[in-house]
Every structure is written in C-alpha cells, then in structure tokens.
Design an enzyme around this catalytic site. Sequence first.
Site, PDB file in Angstrom:
ATOM      1  N   ARG A 117      -4.541  -0.608  -2.016  1.00 30.16           N
ATOM      2  CA  ARG A 117      -3.259  -0.524  -2.715  1.00 30.16           C
ATOM      3  C   ARG A 117      -2.467   0.596  -2.061  1.00 30.16           C
ATOM      4  O   ARG A 117      -3.022   1.473  -1.387  1.00 30.16           O
ATOM      5  CB  ARG A 117      -3.475  -0.179  -4.191  1.00 30.16           C
ATOM      6  CG  ARG A 117      -4.047  -1.313  -4.988  1.00 30.16           C
ATOM      7  CD  ARG A 117      -4.339  -0.892  -6.416  1.00 30.16           C
ATOM      8  NE  ARG A 117      -3.142  -0.610  -7.201  1.00 30.16           N
ATOM      9  CZ  ARG A 117      -3.159  -0.115  -8.447  1.00 30.16           C
ATOM     10  NH1 ARG A 117      -4.316   0.153  -9.035  1.00 30.16           N
ATOM     11  NH2 ARG A 117      -2.035   0.087  -9.107  1.00 30.16           N
ATOM     12  N   HIS A 118      -1.156   0.595  -2.258  1.00 30.57           N
ATOM     13  CA  HIS A 118      -0.299   1.699  -1.811  1.00 30.57           C
ATOM     14  C   HIS A 118      -0.748   2.992  -2.504  1.00 30.57           C
ATOM     15  O   HIS A 118      -1.442   2.949  -3.528  1.00 30.57           O
ATOM     16  CB  HIS A 118       1.145   1.378  -2.193  1.00 30.57           C
ATOM     17  CG  HIS A 118       1.274   1.043  -3.659  1.00 30.57           C
ATOM     18  ND1 HIS A 118       1.348   2.001  -4.644  1.00 30.57           N
ATOM     19  CD2 HIS A 118       1.272  -0.154  -4.300  1.00 30.57           C
ATOM     20  CE1 HIS A 118       1.407   1.429  -5.824  1.00 30.57           C
ATOM     21  NE2 HIS A 118       1.352   0.104  -5.658  1.00 30.57           N
ATOM     22  N   ASN A 124       3.735   4.263 -11.194  1.00 34.71           N
ATOM     23  CA  ASN A 124       2.318   4.359 -11.592  1.00 34.71           C
ATOM     24  C   ASN A 124       2.123   5.569 -12.500  1.00 34.71           C
ATOM     25  O   ASN A 124       1.451   5.492 -13.525  1.00 34.71           O
ATOM     26  CB  ASN A 124       1.395   4.536 -10.374  1.00 34.71           C
ATOM     27  CG  ASN A 124       1.242   3.279  -9.534  1.00 34.71           C
ATOM     28  OD1 ASN A 124       1.070   3.348  -8.319  1.00 34.71           O
ATOM     29  ND2 ASN A 124       1.297   2.122 -10.169  1.00 34.71           N
ATOM     30  N   ARG A 169       6.849   1.405  -1.633  1.00 35.38           N
ATOM     31  CA  ARG A 169       5.595   2.148  -1.805  1.00 35.38           C
ATOM     32  C   ARG A 169       4.504   1.750  -0.807  1.00 35.38           C
ATOM     33  O   ARG A 169       3.658   2.581  -0.464  1.00 35.38           O
ATOM     34  CB  ARG A 169       5.103   2.051  -3.252  1.00 35.38           C
ATOM     35  CG  ARG A 169       5.004   0.650  -3.859  1.00 35.38           C
ATOM     36  CD  ARG A 169       4.842   0.788  -5.379  1.00 35.38           C
ATOM     37  NE  ARG A 169       4.576  -0.458  -6.107  1.00 35.38           N
ATOM     38  CZ  ARG A 169       5.507  -1.313  -6.497  1.00 35.38           C
ATOM     39  NH1 ARG A 169       6.785  -1.114  -6.177  1.00 35.38           N
ATOM     40  NH2 ARG A 169       5.196  -2.392  -7.182  1.00 35.38           N
ATOM     41  N   GLU A 190       4.320  -7.203  -4.948  1.00 38.29           N
ATOM     42  CA  GLU A 190       3.588  -7.244  -6.219  1.00 38.29           C
ATOM     43  C   GLU A 190       4.060  -8.415  -7.084  1.00 38.29           C
ATOM     44  O   GLU A 190       5.174  -8.922  -6.912  1.00 38.29           O
ATOM     45  CB  GLU A 190       3.765  -5.910  -6.962  1.00 38.29           C
ATOM     46  CG  GLU A 190       3.037  -5.795  -8.298  1.00 38.29           C
ATOM     47  CD  GLU A 190       1.526  -6.090  -8.245  1.00 38.29           C
ATOM     48  OE1 GLU A 190       1.135  -7.139  -7.677  1.00 38.29           O
ATOM     49  OE2 GLU A 190       0.743  -5.298  -8.777  1.00 38.29           O
ATOM     50  N   HIS A 256      -0.574  -4.483  -3.326  1.00 41.72           N
ATOM     51  CA  HIS A 256      -0.461  -4.076  -4.732  1.00 41.72           C
ATOM     52  C   HIS A 256      -1.622  -4.638  -5.561  1.00 41.72           C
ATOM     53  O   HIS A 256      -2.294  -5.572  -5.140  1.00 41.72           O
ATOM     54  CB  HIS A 256       0.857  -4.599  -5.305  1.00 41.72           C
ATOM     55  CG  HIS A 256       2.044  -4.218  -4.483  1.00 41.72           C
ATOM     56  ND1 HIS A 256       2.829  -3.132  -4.775  1.00 41.72           N
ATOM     57  CD2 HIS A 256       2.568  -4.776  -3.360  1.00 41.72           C
ATOM     58  CE1 HIS A 256       3.799  -3.036  -3.867  1.00 41.72           C
ATOM     59  NE2 HIS A 256       3.657  -4.026  -2.997  1.00 41.72           N
TER      60      HIS A 256
END
Length: 304
Positions: A117-118, A124, A169, A190, A256
């Site tokens: 994931r980023h 987040n 991101r 995402e 994502h």
Amino acid sequence: YMLMKMAEGNCKIIFLETICNDPNIIERNVRLKIQQSPDYADQPDYETGVRDFKERLANYEKVYEPVQEGSYIKMIDMVKGQGGQLQVNNISGYLPGRIVFFLVNSHLTPRPILLTRHGESLHNVRGRVGGDTVLSEDGELYSKKLANFIEKRLKSEKTASIWTSTLQRTILTASPIVGFPKIQWRALDEINSGVCDGMTYEEIKKVMPEEFESRKKDKLRYRYPRGESYLDVIQRLEPVIIELERQRAPVVVISHQAVLRALYAYFADRPLREVPDIEMPLHTIIEIQMGVTGVEEKRYKLMD
Ligand code: F6P
C-alpha cells in the site's frame, strides 16, 4: 476416455499439455523437485535422489501418450520465453478463448512481484475513505524506507518496473525510488467510494445508515452509490493481472487497500468471498515469488 464420459452432458473438457524439450530446464526442475518434494525428504543423498527421479521420469515416458484428439491446448517450450508456442485444437466459445488468451500471456520464469500500500496518507490519519491526499510524516518516512528496501532487493536485477495508481499517495510513495521506470495505472486506483468519498465510517453510519448496513451485510457485492463494489474492482484489475503474468522482470505494485486485497487474493489463491476482509496493513511489503515452484510469499514490515 473416463474423463470424457464423466463430462458428457455436464461440461466441456479441455486437455492442457505442457511440453518441455530444454534439457537445462528439465535438469533445473528435477533438482527443485528433489529439494522440495516430500517424496525425497528422507533421502539424505541428493545425487541418489536425482538418479531415482530420472528413473521415475523414464518410466513415465514409457507409458506416455500425447493428446491427439478433442479439445486441447499444448504449451510447447513456453518456460524459456522466446521461441515457445501454443498449439490449439478444437477450441471455441468465450471461456475457452479467454483461457487461451491467458495462457499465451503467462509463463513460469521465476520473478518476484512486490505488493505494498502507499505510505500513510492524511486521510488515513483522519480515518477518511477515498480522497486524494498527500502522505503524513510517517507515510513519507515509509516512502524512503521502501526506496531503500527496493534498491537492495532489486540490486542484481537488470530490469524491473514500479507500478502505481494515478492517485497522489501512491505516486509520492514511489517518488524516492530511482533507477526503474514508473507506470501509472488507473486500474490500480482505490475502490471508488462514490457519495461516501472523504467520509469516516462513523459519518457514513450516521448520515447513511442503510448504506452502512448494506455494506456490512455483503461487502463483496455492495456498490457505493455512484461508486464501485469489490466485484467492480476485481473486474477492472483483469488487464493488470494479465500484464503481471506476462512480465518477466520484477514488478513493484504500489496501490491501495481494497485493490491490493483483490490482487493478493488472485496470487495467493484465496476465495472470492474472503477478498474484502483480507488483512492488508500499511507499511508492509508482500513479496510473491512467481514461477515453477508455485507461489511463495514473504512479508517485510518496514515500520511499526
Ligand atoms: O481507508 C483506506 C482505504 O484505502 C479507503 O480509501 C478505502 O475506501 C478503504 O480503505 C477500503 O477498505 P474497506 O473496503 O475495508 O472499507
């Protein structure tokens, strides 16, 4: 003939035969077999194991009959890369056609696929879904650690590529990585949370309780109003998966949570219904080793 009888009136049968004429690859596979097969776990002497397995192969060859009729696909020397070919006989219809398409694009050259994931994003931190925010301080730290990791891990590789989504991101997470081409895929964006984009789960529950409940009931099929469901995400990932199968060099996929759950489930052979609940932590790399040995997996947690 037994199989054909069983299938009669129920389903179609396609025989798939893989043929390998390259002595080097056969030798390599025999060695892998001795190292990994439970049949040879109790054989302390490696060379005795190799001899035994070669005898076994010779016995198979004596009774071997090539597939010559019906629907079949023969993959001939496809492992090597160049020069391999697919022979197709009596194949028709949509699904068989897709199978052929998949097979011409796949191979067994060993190579890793790294999924991550980023780095943590501002959304987040605030518990908000979707959006297109930049990285938090921790997220930035992860991007540097990731670059370091990739540099070491792929040091001996001639080529490799870095795939991101089109969202900031993931692009920012990839930015400290140097020396490899970067490709942005819209299909890696995402899950589109539609009218809920930018909200927290608490807010969704309060403002749209019915939506919240429907999603809880069937997260796989639930489609956000004006957005997507997990099934939609899975469908749009097909070209990405074909391209990952096709690649011979390592690929780093920076994407994502929802998208990586779907991709991971494909490679780890996890059932469809589990996809929306697979754990996909931040700041962790999942390395999937593709190739003759089947799929092996390693995880690297770069930050707590
Ligand atoms: O919270 C991060 C995130 O990537 C959101 O952008 C996305 O909507 C969500 O995760 C997907 O996870 P879940 O399907 O569990 O809500």
